[in-house]
Design a protein around this motif. Sequence first.
Motif, PDB file in Angstrom:
ATOM      1  N   ILE A  66      22.435  10.426  79.940  1.00 38.24           N
ATOM      2  CA  ILE A  66      23.602  10.035  79.162  1.00 38.24           C
ATOM      3  C   ILE A  66      23.206   9.252  77.925  1.00 38.24           C
ATOM      4  CG2 ILE A  66      24.044   7.867  80.393  1.00 38.24           C
ATOM      5  CD1 ILE A  66      27.035   8.602  80.156  1.00 38.24           C
ATOM      6  N   SER A  67      22.119   8.498  78.036  1.00 34.07           N
ATOM      7  CA  SER A  67      21.700   7.715  76.883  1.00 34.07           C
ATOM      8  C   SER A  67      21.227   8.613  75.745  1.00 34.07           C
ATOM      9  CB  SER A  67      20.579   6.752  77.273  1.00 34.07           C
ATOM     10  OG  SER A  67      20.194   5.965  76.175  1.00 34.07           O
ATOM     11  N   SER A  68      20.388   9.600  76.070  1.00 30.00           N
ATOM     12  CA  SER A  68      19.896  10.488  75.023  1.00 30.00           C
ATOM     13  C   SER A  68      21.042  11.290  74.428  1.00 30.00           C
ATOM     14  CB  SER A  68      18.834  11.435  75.584  1.00 30.00           C
ATOM     15  OG  SER A  68      19.373  12.245  76.610  1.00 30.00           O
ATOM     16  N   ALA A  69      21.992  11.671  75.280  1.00 26.29           N
ATOM     17  CA  ALA A  69      23.151  12.400  74.772  1.00 26.29           C
ATOM     18  C   ALA A  69      23.959  11.510  73.830  1.00 26.29           C
ATOM     19  CB  ALA A  69      24.028  12.863  75.937  1.00 26.29           C
ATOM     20  N   ASN A  70      24.144  10.250  74.235  1.00 21.97           N
ATOM     21  CA  ASN A  70      24.848   9.300  73.380  1.00 21.97           C
ATOM     22  C   ASN A  70      24.160   9.146  72.044  1.00 21.97           C
ATOM     23  OD1 ASN A  70      27.270   8.104  74.371  1.00 21.97           O
ATOM     24  ND2 ASN A  70      26.109   7.219  76.041  1.00 21.97           N
ATOM     25  N   LYS A  71      22.835   8.963  72.081  1.00 23.26           N
ATOM     26  CA  LYS A  71      22.095   8.736  70.850  1.00 23.26           C
ATOM     27  C   LYS A  71      22.187   9.939  69.922  1.00 23.26           C
ATOM     28  CE  LYS A  71      18.917   5.426  72.929  1.00 23.26           C
ATOM     29  NZ  LYS A  71      17.548   5.198  73.441  1.00 23.26           N
ATOM     30  N   TYR A 123      22.344   9.586  95.650  1.00 23.33           N
ATOM     31  CA  TYR A 123      22.361  10.957  95.127  1.00 23.33           C
ATOM     32  C   TYR A 123      22.648  10.953  93.628  1.00 23.33           C
ATOM     33  CZ  TYR A 123      23.758  15.740  94.183  1.00 23.33           C
ATOM     34  OH  TYR A 123      23.861  17.002  93.631  1.00 23.33           O
ATOM     35  N   THR A 124      23.672  10.203  93.219  1.00 25.37           N
ATOM     36  CA  THR A 124      24.098  10.226  91.826  1.00 25.37           C
ATOM     37  C   THR A 124      23.004   9.768  90.880  1.00 25.37           C
ATOM     38  OG1 THR A 124      26.393   9.822  92.498  1.00 25.37           O
ATOM     39  CG2 THR A 124      25.840   9.386  90.212  1.00 25.37           C
ATOM     40  N   ARG A 125      22.244   8.762  91.283  1.00 21.75           N
ATOM     41  CA  ARG A 125      21.224   8.231  90.378  1.00 21.75           C
ATOM     42  C   ARG A 125      20.081   9.217  90.145  1.00 21.75           C
ATOM     43  NH1 ARG A 125      19.473   4.760  94.699  1.00 21.75           N
ATOM     44  NH2 ARG A 125      20.628   3.043  93.790  1.00 21.75           N
ATOM     45  N   GLN A 126      19.995  10.242  91.004  1.00 21.50           N
ATOM     46  CA  GLN A 126      18.917  11.216  90.848  1.00 21.50           C
ATOM     47  C   GLN A 126      19.337  12.449  90.048  1.00 21.50           C
ATOM     48  OE1 GLN A 126      16.245  11.508  94.534  1.00 21.50           O
ATOM     49  NE2 GLN A 126      18.134  10.709  95.408  1.00 21.50           N
ATOM     50  N   LEU A 127      20.586  12.466  89.597  1.00 25.14           N
ATOM     51  CA  LEU A 127      21.061  13.599  88.811  1.00 25.14           C
ATOM     52  C   LEU A 127      20.370  13.639  87.460  1.00 25.14           C
ATOM     53  CD1 LEU A 127      24.914  13.382  89.442  1.00 25.14           C
ATOM     54  CD2 LEU A 127      23.361  15.111  90.337  1.00 25.14           C
ATOM     55  N   THR A 128      20.080  14.838  87.019  1.00 31.24           N
ATOM     56  CA  THR A 128      19.591  15.039  85.653  1.00 31.24           C
ATOM     57  C   THR A 128      20.521  16.039  84.985  1.00 31.24           C
ATOM     58  OG1 THR A 128      18.100  16.805  86.416  1.00 31.24           O
ATOM     59  CG2 THR A 128      17.185  14.575  86.228  1.00 31.24           C
ATOM     60  N   PHE A 129      20.810  15.803  83.723  1.00 33.35           N
ATOM     61  CA  PHE A 129      21.771  16.631  83.019  1.00 33.35           C
ATOM     62  C   PHE A 129      21.085  17.489  81.963  1.00 33.35           C
ATOM     63  CE2 PHE A 129      25.554  14.922  84.842  1.00 33.35           C
ATOM     64  CZ  PHE A 129      25.242  13.609  85.174  1.00 33.35           C
ATOM     65  N   SER A 130      21.572  18.712  81.831  1.00 32.55           N
ATOM     66  CA  SER A 130      21.067  19.610  80.796  1.00 32.55           C
ATOM     67  C   SER A 130      21.589  19.158  79.438  1.00 32.55           C
ATOM     68  CB  SER A 130      21.542  21.039  81.096  1.00 32.55           C
ATOM     69  OG  SER A 130      21.257  21.892  80.010  1.00 32.55           O
ATOM     70  N   ASP A 131      20.989  19.668  78.373  1.00 35.47           N
ATOM     71  CA  ASP A 131      21.472  19.343  77.034  1.00 35.47           C
ATOM     72  C   ASP A 131      22.530  20.353  76.583  1.00 35.47           C
ATOM     73  OD1 ASP A 131      19.925  21.557  76.723  1.00 35.47           O
ATOM     74  OD2 ASP A 131      18.594  20.729  75.194  1.00 35.47           O
ATOM     75  N   GLN A 132      23.026  21.157  77.543  1.00 32.66           N
ATOM     76  CA  GLN A 132      24.097  22.096  77.270  1.00 32.66           C
ATOM     77  C   GLN A 132      25.091  22.057  78.417  1.00 32.66           C
ATOM     78  OE1 GLN A 132      22.186  25.904  76.838  1.00 32.66           O
ATOM     79  NE2 GLN A 132      21.446  25.473  74.762  1.00 32.66           N
ATOM     80  N   TYR A 133      26.302  22.559  78.174  1.00 31.54           N
ATOM     81  CA  TYR A 133      27.284  22.665  79.246  1.00 31.54           C
ATOM     82  C   TYR A 133      28.068  23.961  79.077  1.00 31.54           C
ATOM     83  CZ  TYR A 133      30.765  21.081  75.791  1.00 31.54           C
ATOM     84  OH  TYR A 133      31.567  20.965  74.684  1.00 31.54           O
ATOM     85  N   VAL A 134      28.703  24.402  80.156  1.00 34.91           N
ATOM     86  CA  VAL A 134      29.500  25.632  80.137  1.00 34.91           C
ATOM     87  C   VAL A 134      30.971  25.250  80.048  1.00 34.91           C
ATOM     88  CG1 VAL A 134      30.165  27.696  81.423  1.00 34.91           C
ATOM     89  CG2 VAL A 134      27.793  26.880  81.504  1.00 34.91           C
ATOM     90  N   LEU A 135      31.646  25.740  79.035  1.00 35.38           N
ATOM     91  CA  LEU A 135      33.069  25.465  78.851  1.00 35.38           C
ATOM     92  C   LEU A 135      33.877  26.482  79.642  1.00 35.38           C
ATOM     93  CD1 LEU A 135      35.094  23.662  77.344  1.00 35.38           C
ATOM     94  CD2 LEU A 135      35.093  25.357  75.499  1.00 35.38           C
ATOM     95  N   THR A 136      34.655  26.013  80.605  1.00 32.13           N
ATOM     96  CA  THR A 136      35.380  26.914  81.509  1.00 32.13           C
ATOM     97  C   THR A 136      36.807  27.197  81.046  1.00 32.13           C
ATOM     98  OG1 THR A 136      36.039  25.028  82.883  1.00 32.13           O
ATOM     99  CG2 THR A 136      34.016  26.201  83.502  1.00 32.13           C
ATOM    100  N   SER A 156      30.711  13.068  76.545  1.00 29.93           N
ATOM    101  CA  SER A 156      31.981  12.998  77.267  1.00 29.93           C
ATOM    102  C   SER A 156      31.942  13.823  78.544  1.00 29.93           C
ATOM    103  CB  SER A 156      33.133  13.463  76.370  1.00 29.93           C
ATOM    104  OG  SER A 156      33.005  14.839  76.042  1.00 29.93           O
ATOM    105  N   VAL A 157      31.226  14.946  78.516  1.00 31.48           N
ATOM    106  CA  VAL A 157      31.112  15.792  79.707  1.00 31.48           C
ATOM    107  C   VAL A 157      30.352  15.055  80.810  1.00 31.48           C
ATOM    108  CG1 VAL A 157      30.106  17.913  80.647  1.00 31.48           C
ATOM    109  CG2 VAL A 157      31.274  17.958  78.444  1.00 31.48           C
ATOM    110  N   ILE A 158      29.231  14.440  80.446  1.00 31.67           N
ATOM    111  CA  ILE A 158      28.435  13.693  81.424  1.00 31.67           C
ATOM    112  C   ILE A 158      29.216  12.516  81.965  1.00 31.67           C
ATOM    113  CG2 ILE A 158      26.358  12.303  81.747  1.00 31.67           C
ATOM    114  CD1 ILE A 158      24.973  14.039  79.649  1.00 31.67           C
ATOM    115  N   ASP A 161      31.841  13.592  84.425  1.00 31.88           N
ATOM    116  CA  ASP A 161      31.240  13.948  85.706  1.00 31.88           C
ATOM    117  C   ASP A 161      30.951  12.693  86.534  1.00 31.88           C
ATOM    118  OD1 ASP A 161      29.461  16.218  87.260  1.00 31.88           O
ATOM    119  OD2 ASP A 161      28.486  14.255  87.297  1.00 31.88           O
ATOM    120  N   LEU A 162      30.329  11.711  85.919  1.00 34.20           N
ATOM    121  CA  LEU A 162      29.980  10.485  86.640  1.00 34.20           C
ATOM    122  C   LEU A 162      31.230   9.719  87.059  1.00 34.20           C
ATOM    123  CD1 LEU A 162      26.965   9.241  84.468  1.00 34.20           C
ATOM    124  CD2 LEU A 162      26.886  10.375  86.698  1.00 34.20           C
ATOM    125  N   ASP A 163      32.240   9.705  86.181  1.00 31.77           N
ATOM    126  CA  ASP A 163      33.488   9.010  86.509  1.00 31.77           C
ATOM    127  C   ASP A 163      34.173   9.647  87.720  1.00 31.77           C
ATOM    128  OD1 ASP A 163      33.153   7.200  84.484  1.00 31.77           O
ATOM    129  OD2 ASP A 163      34.586   8.133  83.104  1.00 31.77           O
TER     130      ASP A 163
END
Length: 236
Positions: A66-71, A123-136, A156-158, A161-163
């Motif tokens: 989330i940090s890299s996405a934010n930056k 479990y949540t702390r071990q999640l890794t997120f892609s730099d892309q997402y699929v818009l449904t 916002s997507v990440i 998900d966490l929220d």
Amino acid sequence: PATRLKLWVDEVYSLSRDVTIVQDQNERYKILQRINERLSNPPNLFQGEKIDKGTLPSTAQLTTGISSANKDQYQLNRKGMNVGDKMSAILNQADVERQWGMLQYAESKREEGSEMRRAFNFYTRQLTFSDQYVLTASKEERKKMIRNDELPTLTSVITSDLDSRDLYRNQFLTAIDDACAEAAYQVKQHVEEADVTDLADIVRQAHSACDDWFSLIAPQDVADAIKDVQFGKQTG
């Protein structure tokens, strides 16, 4: 750990359904006692899984996903700004990340008193997120979002998900605490006075929240985790 919790909740939920069906008061009271016994003695959720004491829950999200996405998003947003606005944006970004870190620290303190909370967060702390997402969204909705420049950002997507995971976790923890209190109260009543209606409903709420949390995980991953835990029980 979260899978062990799920199997335990599934068992309690099954008992809570049985207790509302049985007509005989003595038999119903026996099931009530079993529910209270299971709720009073949750399983040991951590059985060899290592918890990194040096990393706060979800801090990895702050320093990686989330940090890299934010930056990246902030850098895009700052393009075209004058020097003053850029400085304000940089300070705002730093403040957001500072607040995020404070939230994660507070969460780590809450974990100390709840192994169930810790299991979800493990479990949540071990999640890794892609730099892309699929818009449904539908084709028409996608076109509208593109025209109005309303496509969700990766950040916002990440965050969403966490929220959602945190929301379902908190709903579960509240319901399971209420279920424990209700079962402990009803089991102290006389056989003919014990009322299991509220208890069954609260357990249903806990079970539903747990299912909602697991719905955010790929079904095959959940099935594999359940097999692993059940196989461990057989060989342990």
